[in-house]
Design an enzyme around this catalytic site. Structure first.
Site, short mmCIF file in Angstrom:
data_model
loop_
_atom_site.label_atom_id
_atom_site.label_comp_id
_atom_site.label_asym_id
_atom_site.label_seq_id
_atom_site.Cartn_x
_atom_site.Cartn_y
_atom_site.Cartn_z
N LEU A 9 0.70 -1.30 -0.22
CA LEU A 9 -0.45 -0.09 -0.09
C LEU A 9 1.02 1.12 0.12
O LEU A 9 1.35 1.35 0.64
CB LEU A 9 -0.96 -0.21 1.37
CG LEU A 9 -1.55 -1.37 1.67
CD1 LEU A 9 -2.25 -1.15 2.58
CD2 LEU A 9 -2.45 -1.42 0.18
N ARG A 16 1.23 14.87 6.98
CA ARG A 16 1.87 14.98 7.98
C ARG A 16 4.05 15.52 7.75
O ARG A 16 4.27 16.14 8.94
CB ARG A 16 2.26 14.24 8.60
CG ARG A 16 0.52 14.09 9.36
CD ARG A 16 0.51 13.23 10.54
NE ARG A 16 -0.11 12.32 10.21
CZ ARG A 16 -0.02 11.11 10.75
NH1 ARG A 16 0.12 11.81 12.09
NH2 ARG A 16 -0.64 9.76 10.18
N GLN A 73 -5.34 3.68 -7.24
CA GLN A 73 -6.71 3.94 -6.16
C GLN A 73 -6.48 6.00 -6.19
O GLN A 73 -5.73 6.18 -5.99
CB GLN A 73 -5.70 3.72 -4.49
CG GLN A 73 -7.09 4.26 -3.49
CD GLN A 73 -6.89 3.50 -1.89
OE1 GLN A 73 -5.60 3.90 -2.45
NE2 GLN A 73 -7.94 3.82 -1.44
N ASN A 228 4.85 9.06 9.79
CA ASN A 228 3.69 9.70 9.38
C ASN A 228 5.03 10.77 9.16
O ASN A 228 3.71 11.49 8.94
CB ASN A 228 2.71 9.16 9.91
CG ASN A 228 2.18 8.23 9.86
OD1 ASN A 228 2.24 7.23 8.40
ND2 ASN A 228 1.67 7.61 11.19
N ARG A 333 36.77 14.05 -7.00
CA ARG A 333 35.98 13.81 -7.28
C ARG A 333 34.74 13.39 -8.73
O ARG A 333 36.21 11.87 -8.94
CB ARG A 333 35.58 15.50 -8.15
CG ARG A 333 35.69 16.43 -7.26
CD ARG A 333 35.51 18.03 -7.80
NE ARG A 333 34.81 18.35 -9.15
CZ ARG A 333 35.06 19.44 -9.97
NH1 ARG A 333 35.90 19.76 -10.08
NH2 ARG A 333 34.02 19.55 -10.78
N TYR A 366 45.14 21.09 -7.97
CA TYR A 366 44.03 20.75 -8.65
C TYR A 366 44.54 20.17 -10.13
O TYR A 366 45.35 20.08 -10.59
CB TYR A 366 42.88 21.74 -8.60
CG TYR A 366 42.40 21.25 -10.71
CD1 TYR A 366 41.54 20.61 -9.62
CD2 TYR A 366 42.42 21.66 -11.90
CE1 TYR A 366 39.76 20.20 -10.27
CE2 TYR A 366 41.04 21.02 -12.46
CZ TYR A 366 40.09 20.30 -12.02
OH TYR A 366 38.97 20.43 -12.70
N ASN A 377 55.88 13.34 -9.26
CA ASN A 377 55.59 13.73 -8.49
C ASN A 377 54.96 15.07 -8.46
O ASN A 377 55.96 15.74 -9.31
CB ASN A 377 57.64 14.22 -7.32
CG ASN A 377 57.28 14.96 -5.98
OD1 ASN A 377 57.05 14.17 -5.38
ND2 ASN A 377 57.08 15.46 -5.69
#
Length: 459
Positions: A9, A16, A73, A228, A333, A366, A377
């Site tokens: 279900l 809520r 439903q 809930n 990343r 980076y 290195n």
């Protein structure tokens, strides 16, 4: 073998929760709560699973895919009305049907199995999964006769004062004889305080037909908790987190502080791994033996090799080999591949790059869109300048190269095998193997110039 079906279900909006996201799609330890339900019910059901959707049906179907059949439903008129929607698929089939709620992510596979086994062994036509609640307020009560047999279920709002004192509660999970279930559903009404068609009324109908109705009491009330609102969502997450962590520890993983370690379901961790406090491990992550994660590291969809250390760092959608040292304060990343015995040091960011075996990127660098060979290195402050504002380009650093501090490697560019790039260089052309490349402005000293400037400022 008895055919076993399930009806899940999942039609409610979950007002809520106060969320745009449907209640059953809210994640608990990395998976939508309704996915947890499917994960636990599928192993004990050998035939059809039907999910009843309503609000946001397309979202639910998109998330769940082909794991089950779906019915809609259109109006939410109660649990009984919801189950009726599955009639087109399950009507007239022989076997046992389990009805479960999509917002109960904590019920274990073992509990479903015991419930079904109890139901089929006794030859019951309906079996209720029950539990004893410390505070039964709001729950339907299990009303038994003097012989201890289940008579009916009474909803809290319809219960008398004496009935409200009963602590055995209906968890919302049931087993039924499939044919009798859909036959009995035709006889339920909405004459109750809620004005809804209760699935629980099927119990009373079957009792009046002198059919066997029983209950299976689970000893773990927490397992049956529904979600809930956001408070209950957090409670469910805490219970599942504890369960996951305990399972890993029993399998040979050391978790230093389980209360402050977050491991999503589905993560695979081998023996003798150590997880330090504050670590978050998500998605399809695999951590090999004797690795150490944390403290305060976040790992998402990564493979971490044997004896690798990831300290105070973030890694996502990447491969990290064996005996690698990551961090502290590194950011790996997506689409990075860090080969065995490499080192990625503090305040280093790696994106869509390969770092070869035994290579080192130790500080403040980076490395993006790059292929770095073995035994390289990379000095402090080095940047692969991969983006020209429109396109990204590849930097290749071949084996045994040495990149001095504060070098800018302007892609596309290749640094040849065994070559050296002098500190402070900005490299715009390929560097041949075994060459020394110096690309920086000539230094000029103006003697006495600073003294004259300082005197002028004082005047």
């Amino acid at each position: 073998m008895t055919k076993r079906y399930a009806v899940v279900l999942a039609a409610g909006q979950g007002t809520r929760m106060k969320s745009k996201l449907l209640k059953v799609l809210h994640p608990v330890m990395g998976r939508p709560m309704v996915q947890h339900v499917l994960d636990q019910i599928k192993p004990v059901v050998n035939s059809e699973i039907v999910m009843v959707t309503g609000h946001g049906a397309n979202q639910v179907q998109s998330e769940i895919g082909d794991q089950c059949s779906f019915v809609i439903q259109e109006e939410q008129l109660g649990t009984g009305h919801a189950v009726i929607q599955a009639e087109a698929i399950l009507k007239n089939k022989e076997g046992t049907t389990v009805v479960v709620c999509g917002d109960t992510p904590l019920i274990r596979q073992e509990t479903y199995a015991k419930l079904i086994e109890h139901h089929e062994k006794i030859g019951a036509k309906a079996t209720i999964l029950t539990a004893h609640a410390p505070d039964p307020t709001g729950y339907g009560r299990i009303i038994r006769n003097a012989q201890g047999e289940v008579e009916r279920i009474v909803e809290h709002k319809d219960a008398t004062d004496d009935e409200k004192k009963v602590t055995e509660i209906n968890t919302g999970t049931f087993c039924f004889d499939n044919k009798l279930l859909f036959a009995a559903l035709k006889g339920i009404s909405n004459e109750n305080a809620q004005g809804e068609y209760y699935l629980t009324d099927v119990i009373e109908i079957l009792k009046k037909q002198s059919e066997t109705v029983t209950a299976y009491v689970t000893p773990d009330f927490d397992e049956t908790l529904g979600v809930n609102d956001r408070v209950m969502l957090a409670n469910a997450g805490a219970i599942l987190r504890r369960r996951i962590n305990e399972a890993h520890m029993r399998n040979g993983v050391t978790i230093i502080d389980p209360q402050n370690t977050y491991i999503e379901s589905g993560v695979i961790i081998e023996q003798d791994v150590v997880i330090q406090p504050g670590s978050i491990i998500k998605g399809n992550t695999i951590i090999k033996s004797e690795a150490e994660i944390g403290p305060n590291s976040e790992i998402i969809n990564c493979t971490i090799g044997e004896s690798t250390v990831v300290s105070h760092s973030v890694a996502k959608d990447s491969y990290i080999g064996a005996r690698v040292h990551i961090g502290p304060f590194a950011h790996i990343r997506p689409e990075a591949s860090i080969k065995d015995e490499a080192k990625i040091g503090n305040f280093v960011e790696v994106k869509k790059s390969t770092i070869g075996e035994k290579s080192k990127v130790s500080h403040l660098s980076y490395i993006g869109d790059a292929h770095v060979g073995s035994n390289v290195n990379v000095g402090c402050g080095t940047i692969t300048v991969n983006y020209d504002g429109k396109n990204k380009y590849l930097t290749t650093i071949e084996d045994d190269a040495f990149i001095g501090c504060n070098a800018n490697l302007i892609a596309p560019v290749t640094i040849g095998e065994g070559s050296i790039v002098a500190a402070g260089s900005t490299i715009t052309k390929n560097v041949p193997g075994d060459a020394l490349s110096i690309a920086r402005a000539r230094q000029t000293n103006k003697e006495g110039y600073a003294a004259r400037l300082n005197k002028h400022k004082k005047d």
